[in-house]
Design a protein around this motif. Structure first.
Motif, PDB file in Angstrom:
ATOM      1  N   ASN A 227      64.116  46.072  33.071  1.00 31.28           N
ATOM      2  CA  ASN A 227      62.824  47.170  33.100  1.00 31.28           C
ATOM      3  C   ASN A 227      62.954  48.744  34.069  1.00 31.28           C
ATOM      4  O   ASN A 227      63.155  47.548  35.547  1.00 31.28           O
TER       5      ASN A 227
ATOM      6  N   THR B  23      68.629  30.150  34.564  1.00 29.82           N
ATOM      7  CA  THR B  23      67.235  31.594  35.618  1.00 29.82           C
ATOM      8  C   THR B  23      67.230  32.427  36.742  1.00 29.82           C
ATOM      9  O   THR B  23      67.351  32.066  37.596  1.00 29.82           O
TER      10      THR B  23
ATOM     11  N   THR C  98      63.912  44.089  37.543  1.00 27.74           N
ATOM     12  CA  THR C  98      62.202  44.925  37.374  1.00 27.74           C
ATOM     13  C   THR C  98      62.786  46.081  38.213  1.00 27.74           C
ATOM     14  O   THR C  98      62.371  45.443  39.778  1.00 27.74           O
TER      15      THR C  98
ATOM     16  N   ASN D 230      62.342  41.448  41.033  1.00 26.23           N
ATOM     17  CA  ASN D 230      61.654  42.270  41.473  1.00 26.23           C
ATOM     18  C   ASN D 230      62.664  43.128  42.511  1.00 26.23           C
ATOM     19  O   ASN D 230      62.400  42.758  43.345  1.00 26.23           O
TER      20      ASN D 230
ATOM     21  N   THR E 245      68.778  40.615  24.331  1.00 27.40           N
ATOM     22  CA  THR E 245      68.923  41.780  25.325  1.00 27.40           C
ATOM     23  C   THR E 245      67.479  42.588  25.059  1.00 27.40           C
ATOM     24  O   THR E 245      67.494  43.390  24.120  1.00 27.40           O
TER      25      THR E 245
ATOM     26  N   THR F  12      65.891  35.835  38.871  1.00 30.65           N
ATOM     27  CA  THR F  12      64.516  36.965  38.070  1.00 30.65           C
ATOM     28  C   THR F  12      64.504  37.680  40.062  1.00 30.65           C
ATOM     29  O   THR F  12      64.967  37.520  40.485  1.00 30.65           O
TER      30      THR F  12
ATOM     31  N   THR G  76      68.483  32.715  31.043  1.00 28.45           N
ATOM     32  CA  THR G  76      68.045  33.740  31.430  1.00 28.45           C
ATOM     33  C   THR G  76      67.859  34.560  32.360  1.00 28.45           C
ATOM     34  O   THR G  76      67.765  34.549  33.986  1.00 28.45           O
TER      35      THR G  76
ATOM     36  N   THR H 233      65.957  38.644  33.871  1.00 29.59           N
ATOM     37  CA  THR H 233      65.098  39.554  34.732  1.00 29.59           C
ATOM     38  C   THR H 233      65.003  40.795  35.666  1.00 29.59           C
ATOM     39  O   THR H 233      65.270  40.078  37.247  1.00 29.59           O
TER      40      THR H 233
ATOM     41  N   SER I  70      68.143  38.607  28.215  1.00 28.76           N
ATOM     42  CA  SER I  70      67.574  38.802  29.499  1.00 28.76           C
ATOM     43  C   SER I  70      66.758  40.233  29.029  1.00 28.76           C
ATOM     44  O   SER I  70      66.477  41.094  27.894  1.00 28.76           O
ATOM     45  N   ASP I  71      66.190  41.040  30.527  1.00 23.34           N
ATOM     46  CA  ASP I  71      65.144  42.222  29.991  1.00 23.34           C
ATOM     47  C   ASP I  71      65.648  42.681  31.569  1.00 23.34           C
ATOM     48  O   ASP I  71      65.202  41.912  32.431  1.00 23.34           O
TER      49      ASP I  71
END
Length: 356
Positions: free
Chosen positions: A77, A23, A49, A27, A106, A25, A45, A47, A74-75
């Motif tokens: 933004n 994982t 942002t 931001n 993705t 993440t 996973t 992410t 995968s995300d």
């Protein structure tokens, strides 16, 4: 200026029967960000942002030899101007019949001007399947490109703004030659002026849709496939659409609603697949041009000749000063031309080979 580089890699030396999960993440807020996520191992996973201008994100996930789960997600933004996002995902799982289906998903969302997005799923020689990829861009001068390998994949590109460019390749020569994919779906939706879209597919039973709303759009779709569908819808002025299909039992449709449009379609078959009546016609090509002047439409269909099923080609034009050209080579072909208005020209050429 604020930078963040996040590397997340896990290498396991335990039993393959144990479930393993990665994982990551990230931001970020403020301007001029950079984020890097690198994961190697099993179910990954990631992410990312990013908010504001001049953001950059790189995500790489391998997930090799993962016989259970096959989940690689995968995300990304990004909000702001001049964003760049690159995502590469490689499953490399078991090639057995029970484990060949993987889950790679993705998503990239970019809001602002001068954005660029590139997503690649699957290595060159690996037959992964059922992957999902989407790019959503809002703003001017955007670029989006997606590449997927093998069968059962879905690719979506949505662009809103001016001067956008979109390219999607599913098992094609854009990146990976000599691979065939089946049951793939590709869709490009562009709203704005001066858009350009290209989609290429190889294999069996593929579908490619291109929707362009605005002025001066260009769309090229190529399928080297069997029993596949390609469709282009253009609503605006001075549009150009070209579709090329190699194989049998393919269908190509171009629909244009505006002035000064040009549509060209070419279908060729090098094999006799016309055995059953359920497979008629061998190939189908249709062009619809409505509500505009000075339209041009040209279709060419060719077959190896002999005892084969027919091709069907149809051109419908509604407006003034339109030109329609249809050329068919082979046997048992059918052509339809319908023109409503003044000063139309229509040319139909059919050459039937001697039956074998």
């Amino acid at each position: 200026m604020k930078k963040l580089t996040f590397l997340f890699a896990m290498v396991f030396a335990v039993s393959m029967a144990m479930a393993q999960t990665n994982t990551a993440t990230v931001n970020q807020s403020d301007d001029s960000h950079e984020a890097t996520v690198d994961q190697t191992g099993s179910v990954n996973t990631a992410t990312v942002t990013q908010t504001n201008e001049d953001n950059e994100a790189h995500v790489t996930q391998v997930n090799e030899n993962s016989a259970s789960g096959f989940s690689v997600l995968s995300d990304v933004n990004q909000s702001g101007e001049d964003n760049l996002a690159t995502v590469e995902q490689t499953s490399n799982g078991s090639l057995s019949a029970a484990n060949i289906v993987g889950v790679l998903e993705t998503k990239i969302v970019q809001s602002g001007d001068d954005n660029e997005a590139l997503q690649i799923q699957g290595p060159e020689s690996y037959k992964m399947g059922k992957a999902y990829a989407s790019i959503n861009q809002s703003g001017d001068d955007n670029f989006a490109s997606q590449h997927q390998m093998s069968y059962g994949n879905q690719a979506y590109i949505i662009q809103s703004g001016d001067d956008n460019t979109a390219m999607q390749a599913q098992d094609t020569d854009l990146l990976f030659p000599d691979d065939d994919g089946s049951y793939n779906y590709a869709m490009i939706n562009q709203t704005g002026d001066d858009n350009w879209a290209q989609q290429e597919q190889n294999g069996h039973a593929n579908i490619a849709y291109a929707y362009q709303y605005g002025d001066d759009n260009k769309s090229i779709q190529i399928q080297n496939a069997w029993k596949s569908d390609a469709s282009v819808l253009q609503d605006g002025d001075d549009n150009f659409a070209k579709q090329k299909q190699d194989g049998s039992l393919n269908s190509a449709t171009i629909e244009q609603w505006s002035d000064d449009n040009k549509a060209i379609q070419k279908q060729s078959s090098d094999a006799n697949r016309g055995v059953s009546a359920a497979y008629d016609p061998l190939n189908d090509a249709e062009i619809y041009q409505w509500g505009g002047d000075d339209n041009f439409a040209k279709q060419k269909q060719s077959t190896p000749g002999g005892n084969i099923d027919m091709n069907y080609g149809g051109i419908w034009q509604n407006g003034s000063d339109n030109c329609a050209v249809q050329v068919q080579w082979g046997g048992f072909n059918s052509a339809t031309v319908s023109q409503t208005g003044n000063d139309h020209k229509a040319f139909v050429t059919q050459n039937q080979s001697v039956m074998q």
